[in-house]
Design an enzyme around this catalytic site. Structure first.
Site, PDB file in Angstrom:
ATOM      1  N   LYS A   1       0.826  -1.213   0.000  1.00 35.39           N
ATOM      2  CA  LYS A   1       0.000   0.000   0.000  1.00 35.39           C
ATOM      3  C   LYS A   1       0.863   1.268   0.000  1.00 35.39           C
ATOM      4  CE  LYS A   1      -2.306  -1.068   3.819  1.00 35.39           C
ATOM      5  NZ  LYS A   1      -1.742  -2.381   4.202  1.00 35.39           N
TER       6      LYS A   1
ATOM      7  N   ARG B   1      -9.559   0.652   9.360  1.00 33.51           N
ATOM      8  CA  ARG B   1      -9.214  -0.732   9.665  1.00 33.51           C
ATOM      9  C   ARG B   1     -10.299  -1.428  10.483  1.00 33.51           C
ATOM     10  NH1 ARG B   1      -3.238   0.085   9.209  1.00 33.51           N
ATOM     11  NH2 ARG B   1      -2.151  -1.871   9.525  1.00 33.51           N
TER      12      ARG B   1
ATOM     13  N   ARG C   1      11.429  -6.508   4.544  1.00 35.80           N
ATOM     14  CA  ARG C   1      11.342  -5.076   4.822  1.00 35.80           C
ATOM     15  C   ARG C   1      11.949  -4.759   6.192  1.00 35.80           C
ATOM     16  NH1 ARG C   1       5.377  -2.497   4.829  1.00 35.80           N
ATOM     17  NH2 ARG C   1       5.200  -3.490   6.866  1.00 35.80           N
TER      18      ARG C   1
ATOM     19  N   ARG D   1      11.494  -1.178  11.930  1.00 36.54           N
ATOM     20  CA  ARG D   1      10.226  -1.354  12.645  1.00 36.54           C
ATOM     21  C   ARG D   1      10.260  -2.652  13.439  1.00 36.54           C
ATOM     22  NH1 ARG D   1       5.221  -0.413   8.587  1.00 36.54           N
ATOM     23  NH2 ARG D   1       4.234  -1.602  10.265  1.00 36.54           N
TER      24      ARG D   1
ATOM     25  N   ARG E   1      -0.668  -9.645  13.092  1.00 36.15           N
ATOM     26  CA  ARG E   1      -1.191  -8.527  12.277  1.00 36.15           C
ATOM     27  C   ARG E   1      -2.067  -9.052  11.135  1.00 36.15           C
ATOM     28  NH1 ARG E   1       4.328  -5.797  10.933  1.00 36.15           N
ATOM     29  NH2 ARG E   1       3.125  -4.350   9.646  1.00 36.15           N
TER      30      ARG E   1
HETATM   31  P1  AMP Z   1       0.830   0.002   9.194  1.00 40.13           P
HETATM   32  O1  AMP Z   1       2.018   0.878   9.019  1.00 40.13           O
HETATM   33  O2  AMP Z   1      -0.366   0.485   8.429  1.00 40.13           O
HETATM   34  O3  AMP Z   1       1.137  -1.451   8.925  1.00 40.13           O
HETATM   35  O4  AMP Z   1       0.420   0.101  10.732  1.00 40.13           O
HETATM   36  C1  AMP Z   1       1.297  -0.314  11.762  1.00 40.13           C
HETATM   37  C2  AMP Z   1       0.536  -0.440  13.063  1.00 40.13           C
HETATM   38  O5  AMP Z   1      -0.035   0.830  13.420  1.00 40.13           O
HETATM   39  C3  AMP Z   1      -0.656  -1.401  13.036  1.00 40.13           C
HETATM   40  O6  AMP Z   1      -0.251  -2.742  13.271  1.00 40.13           O
HETATM   41  C4  AMP Z   1      -1.504  -0.842  14.180  1.00 40.13           C
HETATM   42  O7  AMP Z   1      -0.963  -1.187  15.443  1.00 40.13           O
HETATM   43  C5  AMP Z   1      -1.313   0.666  14.016  1.00 40.13           C
HETATM   44  N1  AMP Z   1      -2.322   1.238  13.100  1.00 40.13           N
HETATM   45  C6  AMP Z   1      -2.104   1.807  11.887  1.00 40.13           C
HETATM   46  N2  AMP Z   1      -3.259   2.231  11.347  1.00 40.13           N
HETATM   47  C7  AMP Z   1      -4.237   1.899  12.222  1.00 40.13           C
HETATM   48  C8  AMP Z   1      -5.645   2.045  12.222  1.00 40.13           C
HETATM   49  N3  AMP Z   1      -6.310   2.597  11.186  1.00 40.13           N
HETATM   50  N4  AMP Z   1      -6.335   1.598  13.322  1.00 40.13           N
HETATM   51  C9  AMP Z   1      -5.699   1.046  14.356  1.00 40.13           C
HETATM   52  N5  AMP Z   1      -4.373   0.843  14.406  1.00 40.13           N
HETATM   53  C10 AMP Z   1      -3.627   1.275  13.352  1.00 40.13           C
END
Ligand code: AMP
Length: 190
Positions: A14, A89, A128, A134, A146
Site C-alpha cells: 500500500k 481498519r 522489509r 520497525r 497482524r
Molecule cells: P501500518 O504501518 O499500516 O502497517 O500500521 C502499523 C501499526 O499501526 C498497526 O499494526 C496498528 O498497530 C497501528 N495502526 C495503523 N493504522 C491503524 C488504524 N487505522 N487503526 C488502528 N491501528 C492502526
C-alpha cells in the site's frame, strides 16, 4: 474530489503504491501507520499510547485513531482528494470516515484491495524489517498476529464499501509498475 482507500493486508504494498498514486493524481496521502510512527519518534503522549498496541501487532483504539485522522484531514483544506492508507481498519473507523467526508460534502470514491497470500506477506515483511527499523516487522509471530487482526477486524470494511459498489480488488503480486497499472485502470474508471 477523489477519495481513495488503499486496502489490503500488512505488507501488500500500500505504501509503495500510494507514493506513486499521489504523484499521478495529485492527492494527499494519509497513512495512519506513518502518523503513529512519527508520534512515537517524537515521544508524544499519542505516540507512547500507540506504541503499546503496535508492538504487539494489535490495533490502536478507534477513538485515538479516528481523532488523529480527523486532525490530519482538517489540516489539508486545499486537498483535491485523499489516499487513505491503513485506514479505515475497523467498521467504526469506516463509519467515522464517511461522516467526516460527508461534513465536507464529499465521500469515499472507491476502495481498492491489494490481494497477497499470507506466506508471501510474511516473507515480504521480514525482508522489509531488515531495513525498516520497525520492531513489528522483525518478529514472525507479530507479523502473523497482524495478518489475523486484518482478517478478523479489517476485512469487514471491504464488505461495508462493497454494499454500495465501491469495493474493488486486484492482485498485489507482480512488478511495482504492473500493480500500479492495475490500480490506475480502476481509478480512471471510477
Ligand atoms: P501500518 O504501518 O499500516 O502497517 O500500521 C502499523 C501499526 O499501526 C498497526 O499494526 C496498528 O498497530 C497501528 N495502526 C495503523 N493504522 C491503524 C488504524 N487505522 N487503526 C488502528 N491501528 C492502526
Amino acid at each position: 474530489m477523489v477519495n481513495l482507500i488503499l486496502f489490503g493486508p500488512p505488507g501488500s504494498g500500500k505504501g509503495t503504491q500510494a507514493a506513486k498514486l499521489i504523484e499521478r493524481y495529485g492527492l494527499v496521502h494519509i497513512s495512519t501507520g506513518d502518523l503513529f510512527r512519527y508520534e512515537m519518534g517524537n515521544n508524544t503522549p499519542l505516540g507512547l499510547e500507540a506504541k503499546s498496541y503496535m508492538e504487539k501487532g494489535q490495533l490502536v483504539p478507534d477513538s485515538v485513531t479516528i481523532g488523529m485522522l480527523r486532525n490530519k484531514v482538517e489540516a489539508h483544506p486545499e486537498a483535491n482528494g485523499f489516499i487513505f492508507d491503513g485506514f479505515p481498519r475497523t467498521l467504526p473507523q469506516a463509519e467515522a470516515l464517511d461522516a467526516l467526508l460527508a461534513e465536507k460534502n464529499t465521500s469515499v470514491s472507491g476502495l481498492i484491495a491489494l490481494q497477497v497470500e499470507d506466506e508471501e506477506i510474511v516473507k515480504r515483511i521480514l525482508l522489509r524489517g531488515q531495513n525498516s527499523g520497525r520492531p513489528d516487522d522483525n518478529d514472525e509471530s507479530i507479523i502473523r498476529k497482524r495478518i489475523a487482526v486484518y482478517k478478523q477486524e479489517t476485512s469487514p470494511v471491504f464488505d461495508y464499501y462493497a454494499q454500495n459498489g465501491h469495493s474493488h480488488s486486484i492482485p498485489g503480486v507482480g512488478t511495482i509498475d504492473q500493480i500500479f497499472d492495475r490500480l490506475c485502470q480502476i481509478i480512471d474508471a471510477i
